[in-house]
Design an enzyme around this catalytic site. Structure first.
Site, PDB file in Angstrom:
ATOM      1  N   GLY A  93       0.839  -1.173   0.134  1.00  0.00           N
ATOM      2  CA  GLY A  93       0.068  -0.160   0.005  1.00  0.00           C
ATOM      3  C   GLY A  93       0.899   1.146  -0.214  1.00  0.00           C
ATOM      4  N   ASN A 140      -2.815  -8.570   0.891  1.00  0.00           N
ATOM      5  CA  ASN A 140      -4.129  -9.341   0.105  1.00  0.00           C
ATOM      6  C   ASN A 140      -4.278  -8.567  -1.193  1.00  0.00           C
ATOM      7  OD1 ASN A 140      -5.647  -7.235   0.863  1.00  0.00           O
ATOM      8  ND2 ASN A 140      -7.158  -8.513   2.111  1.00  0.00           N
ATOM      9  N   ASP A 157      -3.780 -12.842   3.487  1.00  0.00           N
ATOM     10  CA  ASP A 157      -4.716 -12.033   4.163  1.00  0.00           C
ATOM     11  C   ASP A 157      -4.229 -12.076   5.693  1.00  0.00           C
ATOM     12  OD1 ASP A 157      -7.189 -11.050   5.715  1.00  0.00           O
ATOM     13  OD2 ASP A 157      -7.802 -10.880   3.613  1.00  0.00           O
ATOM     14  N   LYS A 177      -9.232   1.868   5.121  1.00  0.00           N
ATOM     15  CA  LYS A 177      -9.268   3.139   5.868  1.00  0.00           C
ATOM     16  C   LYS A 177     -10.277   4.152   5.090  1.00  0.00           C
ATOM     17  CE  LYS A 177      -6.053   4.659   2.171  1.00  0.00           C
ATOM     18  NZ  LYS A 177      -4.873   5.353   1.736  1.00  0.00           N
ATOM     19  N   SER A 225      -4.123   6.320  14.159  1.00  0.00           N
ATOM     20  CA  SER A 225      -4.254   7.601  13.213  1.00  0.00           C
ATOM     21  C   SER A 225      -5.195   8.794  14.508  1.00  0.00           C
ATOM     22  CB  SER A 225      -5.660   7.364  12.279  1.00  0.00           C
ATOM     23  OG  SER A 225      -6.193   8.430  11.825  1.00  0.00           O
ATOM     24  N   ALA A 226      -4.875   9.999  13.813  1.00  0.00           N
ATOM     25  CA  ALA A 226      -5.237  11.062  14.551  1.00  0.00           C
ATOM     26  C   ALA A 226      -6.872  11.051  14.697  1.00  0.00           C
ATOM     27  CB  ALA A 226      -4.844  12.532  14.233  1.00  0.00           C
ATOM     28  N   TYR A 239     -14.480   3.385  11.516  1.00  0.00           N
ATOM     29  CA  TYR A 239     -13.147   3.034  10.997  1.00  0.00           C
ATOM     30  C   TYR A 239     -12.085   3.707  12.080  1.00  0.00           C
ATOM     31  CZ  TYR A 239      -8.543   4.809   9.370  1.00  0.00           C
ATOM     32  OH  TYR A 239      -7.062   5.130   9.339  1.00  0.00           O
ATOM     33  N   LYS A 287      -9.535   1.586  14.895  1.00  0.00           N
ATOM     34  CA  LYS A 287      -8.314   2.001  15.598  1.00  0.00           C
ATOM     35  C   LYS A 287      -8.128   2.086  17.068  1.00  0.00           C
ATOM     36  CE  LYS A 287      -6.247   2.511  11.309  1.00  0.00           C
ATOM     37  NZ  LYS A 287      -5.247   1.542  10.900  1.00  0.00           N
ATOM     38  N   ARG A 325     -18.305  18.972   5.119  1.00  0.00           N
ATOM     39  CA  ARG A 325     -18.438  17.365   5.068  1.00  0.00           C
ATOM     40  C   ARG A 325     -18.883  16.838   6.491  1.00  0.00           C
ATOM     41  NH1 ARG A 325     -13.130  14.177   3.132  1.00  0.00           N
ATOM     42  NH2 ARG A 325     -12.446  14.965   5.207  1.00  0.00           N
TER      43      ARG A 325
HETATM   44  P1  NAD Z   1      -3.451   1.402   1.806  1.00  0.00           P
HETATM   45  O1  NAD Z   1      -4.847   1.164   1.509  1.00  0.00           O
HETATM   46  O2  NAD Z   1      -2.415   2.170   0.600  1.00  0.00           O
HETATM   47  O3  NAD Z   1      -2.725   0.299   2.343  1.00  0.00           O
HETATM   48  C1  NAD Z   1      -2.968  -0.662   3.011  1.00  0.00           C
HETATM   49  C2  NAD Z   1      -2.639  -1.879   2.491  1.00  0.00           C
HETATM   50  O4  NAD Z   1      -3.163  -2.934   3.142  1.00  0.00           O
HETATM   51  C3  NAD Z   1      -3.022  -2.275   1.002  1.00  0.00           C
HETATM   52  O5  NAD Z   1      -2.079  -2.538   0.386  1.00  0.00           O
HETATM   53  C4  NAD Z   1      -4.063  -3.372   1.335  1.00  0.00           C
HETATM   54  O6  NAD Z   1      -4.317  -3.977   0.113  1.00  0.00           O
HETATM   55  C5  NAD Z   1      -3.682  -4.149   2.515  1.00  0.00           C
HETATM   56  N1  NAD Z   1      -4.630  -4.721   3.203  1.00  0.00           N
HETATM   57  C6  NAD Z   1      -5.765  -4.351   3.702  1.00  0.00           C
HETATM   58  N2  NAD Z   1      -6.493  -5.405   4.538  1.00  0.00           N
HETATM   59  C7  NAD Z   1      -5.469  -6.481   4.354  1.00  0.00           C
HETATM   60  C8  NAD Z   1      -5.651  -7.717   5.029  1.00  0.00           C
HETATM   61  N3  NAD Z   1      -6.761  -7.900   5.762  1.00  0.00           N
HETATM   62  N4  NAD Z   1      -4.758  -8.457   4.700  1.00  0.00           N
HETATM   63  C9  NAD Z   1      -3.677  -8.082   3.961  1.00  0.00           C
HETATM   64  N5  NAD Z   1      -3.326  -6.883   3.440  1.00  0.00           N
HETATM   65  C10 NAD Z   1      -4.500  -6.030   3.657  1.00  0.00           C
HETATM   66  O7  NAD Z   1      -3.427   2.554   3.075  1.00  0.00           O
HETATM   67  P2  NAD Z   1      -2.289   3.333   3.679  1.00  0.00           P
HETATM   68  O8  NAD Z   1      -2.578   4.816   3.477  1.00  0.00           O
HETATM   69  O9  NAD Z   1      -1.222   2.786   3.130  1.00  0.00           O
HETATM   70  O10 NAD Z   1      -2.473   3.110   5.323  1.00  0.00           O
HETATM   71  C11 NAD Z   1      -1.863   2.117   5.921  1.00  0.00           C
HETATM   72  C12 NAD Z   1      -2.175   1.952   7.238  1.00  0.00           C
HETATM   73  O11 NAD Z   1      -2.127   3.495   7.834  1.00  0.00           O
HETATM   74  C13 NAD Z   1      -3.639   1.736   7.472  1.00  0.00           C
HETATM   75  O12 NAD Z   1      -3.817   0.775   8.631  1.00  0.00           O
HETATM   76  C14 NAD Z   1      -4.378   3.181   7.850  1.00  0.00           C
HETATM   77  O13 NAD Z   1      -5.676   2.857   8.568  1.00  0.00           O
HETATM   78  C15 NAD Z   1      -3.467   4.017   8.662  1.00  0.00           C
HETATM   79  N6  NAD Z   1      -3.480   5.250   8.401  1.00  0.00           N
HETATM   80  C16 NAD Z   1      -3.498   5.935   7.147  1.00  0.00           C
HETATM   81  C17 NAD Z   1      -3.715   7.184   6.903  1.00  0.00           C
HETATM   82  C18 NAD Z   1      -3.606   7.809   5.615  1.00  0.00           C
HETATM   83  O14 NAD Z   1      -3.985   9.034   5.558  1.00  0.00           O
HETATM   84  N7  NAD Z   1      -3.237   7.233   4.526  1.00  0.00           N
HETATM   85  C19 NAD Z   1      -3.851   7.902   8.190  1.00  0.00           C
HETATM   86  C20 NAD Z   1      -3.839   7.488   9.368  1.00  0.00           C
HETATM   87  C21 NAD Z   1      -3.649   6.123   9.510  1.00  0.00           C
HETATM   88  C1  UD1 Z   2      -9.845  12.170   6.761  1.00  0.00           C
HETATM   89  C2  UD1 Z   2     -10.932  11.320   7.728  1.00  0.00           C
HETATM   90  C3  UD1 Z   2      -9.867  10.758   8.921  1.00  0.00           C
HETATM   91  C4  UD1 Z   2      -8.924   9.866   8.294  1.00  0.00           C
HETATM   92  C5  UD1 Z   2      -7.886  10.793   7.307  1.00  0.00           C
HETATM   93  C6  UD1 Z   2      -6.983   9.932   6.758  1.00  0.00           C
HETATM   94  C7  UD1 Z   2     -13.020  12.217   7.500  1.00  0.00           C
HETATM   95  C8  UD1 Z   2     -14.034  13.043   8.239  1.00  0.00           C
HETATM   96  N1  UD1 Z   2     -11.790  12.043   8.120  1.00  0.00           N
HETATM   97  O1  UD1 Z   2      -9.421  13.063   7.656  1.00  0.00           O
HETATM   98  O2  UD1 Z   2     -10.807   9.877   9.839  1.00  0.00           O
HETATM   99  O3  UD1 Z   2      -7.776   9.353   9.423  1.00  0.00           O
HETATM  100  O4  UD1 Z   2      -8.860  11.199   6.385  1.00  0.00           O
HETATM  101  O5  UD1 Z   2      -7.217   9.022   6.021  1.00  0.00           O
HETATM  102  O6  UD1 Z   2     -13.222  11.455   6.624  1.00  0.00           O
HETATM  103  N2  UD1 Z   2     -11.307  18.583   1.858  1.00  0.00           N
HETATM  104  C9  UD1 Z   2     -11.932  19.232   1.173  1.00  0.00           C
HETATM  105  N3  UD1 Z   2     -12.438  18.692  -0.210  1.00  0.00           N
HETATM  106  C10 UD1 Z   2     -11.874  17.396  -0.513  1.00  0.00           C
HETATM  107  C11 UD1 Z   2     -11.339  16.607   0.419  1.00  0.00           C
HETATM  108  C12 UD1 Z   2     -10.994  17.253   1.877  1.00  0.00           C
HETATM  109  O7  UD1 Z   2     -12.176  20.433   1.364  1.00  0.00           O
HETATM  110  O8  UD1 Z   2     -12.320  16.895  -1.450  1.00  0.00           O
HETATM  111  C13 UD1 Z   2     -10.840  19.209   3.269  1.00  0.00           C
HETATM  112  C14 UD1 Z   2     -11.555  18.530   4.419  1.00  0.00           C
HETATM  113  O9  UD1 Z   2     -12.732  19.229   4.827  1.00  0.00           O
HETATM  114  C15 UD1 Z   2     -10.482  18.783   5.474  1.00  0.00           C
HETATM  115  C16 UD1 Z   2      -9.117  18.802   4.631  1.00  0.00           C
HETATM  116  O10 UD1 Z   2      -9.674  18.939   3.466  1.00  0.00           O
HETATM  117  O11 UD1 Z   2     -10.559  20.033   6.129  1.00  0.00           O
HETATM  118  C17 UD1 Z   2      -8.412  17.562   4.643  1.00  0.00           C
HETATM  119  O12 UD1 Z   2      -9.186  16.362   4.561  1.00  0.00           O
HETATM  120  P1  UD1 Z   2      -8.763  14.863   4.368  1.00  0.00           P
HETATM  121  O13 UD1 Z   2      -7.781  14.997   3.353  1.00  0.00           O
HETATM  122  O14 UD1 Z   2     -10.042  14.223   3.950  1.00  0.00           O
HETATM  123  O15 UD1 Z   2      -8.414  14.508   5.759  1.00  0.00           O
HETATM  124  P2  UD1 Z   2      -9.201  14.307   7.278  1.00  0.00           P
HETATM  125  O16 UD1 Z   2     -10.398  15.163   7.029  1.00  0.00           O
HETATM  126  O17 UD1 Z   2      -8.029  15.124   8.348  1.00  0.00           O
END
Ligand code: NAD
Ligand code: UD1
Length: 343
Positions: free
Chosen positions: A11, A33, A59, A85, A125-126, A149, A153, A292
């Site tokens: 990912g 997976n 998985d 996510k 996550s925050a 979601y 966490k 939103r």
């Molecule tokens: P992503 O979807 O790109 O990566 C997650 C990976 O996990 C994917 O490759 C997916 O195929 C794999 N996966 C999901 N379920 C699985 C399972 N049951 N078994 C094996 N593989 C599985 O997401 P990401 O942005 O790289 O996020 C990684 C982690 O960080 C996640 O746990 C997400 O919740 C957390 N996180 C992400 C963000 C963000 O903004 N990207 C913010 C806070 C926390």
């Molecule tokens: C979102 C998720 C949060 C998750 C995080 C990372 C919600 C309510 N929160 O956080 O749970 O951990 O992503 O995956 O979905 N925005 C726009 N236009 C857009 C998209 C976003 O104006 O098309 C604004 C949003 O209102 C926000 C900011 O951009 O103010 C950031 O948004 P986003 O990137 O979705 O992150 P979070 O809202 O912080």
């Protein structure tokens, strides 16, 4: 040199972790997976590092697969990214989210326990802070996620705390990410959402490359400096540096620690748009629409605990986050899908 299992390593964030580990001389096994990724990211990781990793198409909810994996390898640590996510999807299908995220982590921890592998870094996550009553956010703020979601966490954090309480020989790092953005500076790996992106930076970046017509700005009447939402965007390379520091921190002694990974600086939606326009050299269309549901006005970290305990601090600014995101997006307008990936 360590032998590290990276769950979800194909990912967005996991692939950047694989690069860092391989460049650090560690051996890497990925279990994924491919539900939200493809092996194209792992091929790129190997091109960047000129090193090989082992990939298991499996998985983490599958106890048999995990049993074989832990029987075949002696892991020093597990970095656990595998999870779903999408906030919206979790509201529509909470069972899928609890099964995948919570049950997946339970199966993983069971397999680790059976194999006596007791070092884990977990992607939290925050979002666990819900709508914060003030900013900046420290780790001791009350938690209270506001969607399924986020609750997965929180449940996983509790699960890990209980595991540690029962057996304090575990080494557990819970990292609460703020808003990871950007891409590896090579432009070879980056964020490639399956559907239309929910998050701001990938959305803006797809507008810039012409895949989406314009950005909808969700509300301009928040009590912030320009009325739009403020977030703590953090470069994915900095985020991964935080994971490397967390792994080192766990080497000292058994412990359970929670750290925010953010820069400590908040930027508004319009500031991100401006920075991205400078990075791509284009004017991007946007329209103000309604808020939103579930969005906080402001969310940014107080990263001082990570600074003092992990010796970690984010280095890259918003301009660099946008430059790197744009390099990835412009080199790969359709993400990995145009690259003959094997998913
Ligand atoms: P992503 O979807 O790109 O990566 C997650 C990976 O996990 C994917 O490759 C997916 O195929 C794999 N996966 C999901 N379920 C699985 C399972 N049951 N078994 C094996 N593989 C599985 O997401 P990401 O942005 O790289 O996020 C990684 C982690 O960080 C996640 O746990 C997400 O919740 C957390 N996180 C992400 C963000 C963000 O903004 N990207 C913010 C806070 C926390
Ligand atoms: C979102 C998720 C949060 C998750 C995080 C990372 C919600 C309510 N929160 O956080 O749970 O951990 O992503 O995956 O979905 N925005 C726009 N236009 C857009 C998209 C976003 O104006 O098309 C604004 C949003 O209102 C926000 C900011 O951009 O103010 C950031 O948004 P986003 O990137 O979705 O992150 P979070 O809202 O912080």
């Amino acid at each position: 040199m360590s032998n590290v299992l990276v769950t979800g390593g194909a990912g967005y964030i996991g692939s950047h972790m694989c690069v860092e580990l391989l460049q650090n001389g560690d051996d890497v096994v990925v279990i994924d997976n491919l539900s939200n990724s493809s092996t194209a990211s792992l091929e790129a990781v190997q091109r960047i590092t000129q090193r090989e990793l082992e990939f298991v198409d499996g998985d983490v909810t599958d106890a048999d697969v995990l049993g074989l994996l832990f029987a075949d390898h002696r892991f020093d640590a597990v970095v656990h990214f595998a999870g779903l996510k999408s906030v919206g999807e979790s509201v529509d299908d909470p069972i899928k989210y609890y099964h995948n995220n919570v049950n997946g982590t339970l199966c993983l921890v069971e397999a680790m326990s059976a194999a006596e592998v007791k070092t884990i870094v977990f992607s939290s996550s925050a979002t666990v802070y819900g709508i914060p009553s003030k900013v900046p956010i420290t780790e001791d703020f009350p938690t209270g996620a506001i969607n399924p979601y986020g609750r997965t966490k929180l449940v996983i954090e509790r699960l890990l705390e209980d595991v540690y309480e029962a057996d304090p020989s575990w080494r557990i790092s819970i990292l609460r990410y703020f808003n990871p953005v950007g891409a590896h500076p090579s432009g070879e790996i980056g964020e490639d959402p399956n559907d239309a992106p929910n998050n701001l930076m990938p959305y803006v970046s797809q507008v810039a490359v012409g895949r989406l017509p314009y950005l909808k700005v969700f509300g301009d009447n928040y009590p912030t400096r320009d009325g739009t939402g403020v977030r703590d965007y953090i470069h994915v390379v900095d985020l991964i540096d935080g994971h490397m520091k967390a792994l080192e921190f766990l080497e000292d002694a058994p412990k359970l620690a929670v750290h925010n990974l953010g820069t400590g600086t908040g930027y508004s939606v319009l500031e991100v748009l401006d920075a991205f326009q400078s990075a791509c050299g284009k004017t991007l269309r946007h329209e103000i629409v309604g808020r939103r549901p579930g969005d906080a006005a402001e969310s940014y970290a107080d990263p001082s605990k990570a600074v003092s305990e992990l010796g970690w601090q984010a280095k890259f600014d918003l301009a660099r986050m946008c430059e790197d995101a744009w390099r990835w997006q412009s080199l790969h307008p359709n993400g990995y899908s145009s690259e003959g990936s094997a998913d």
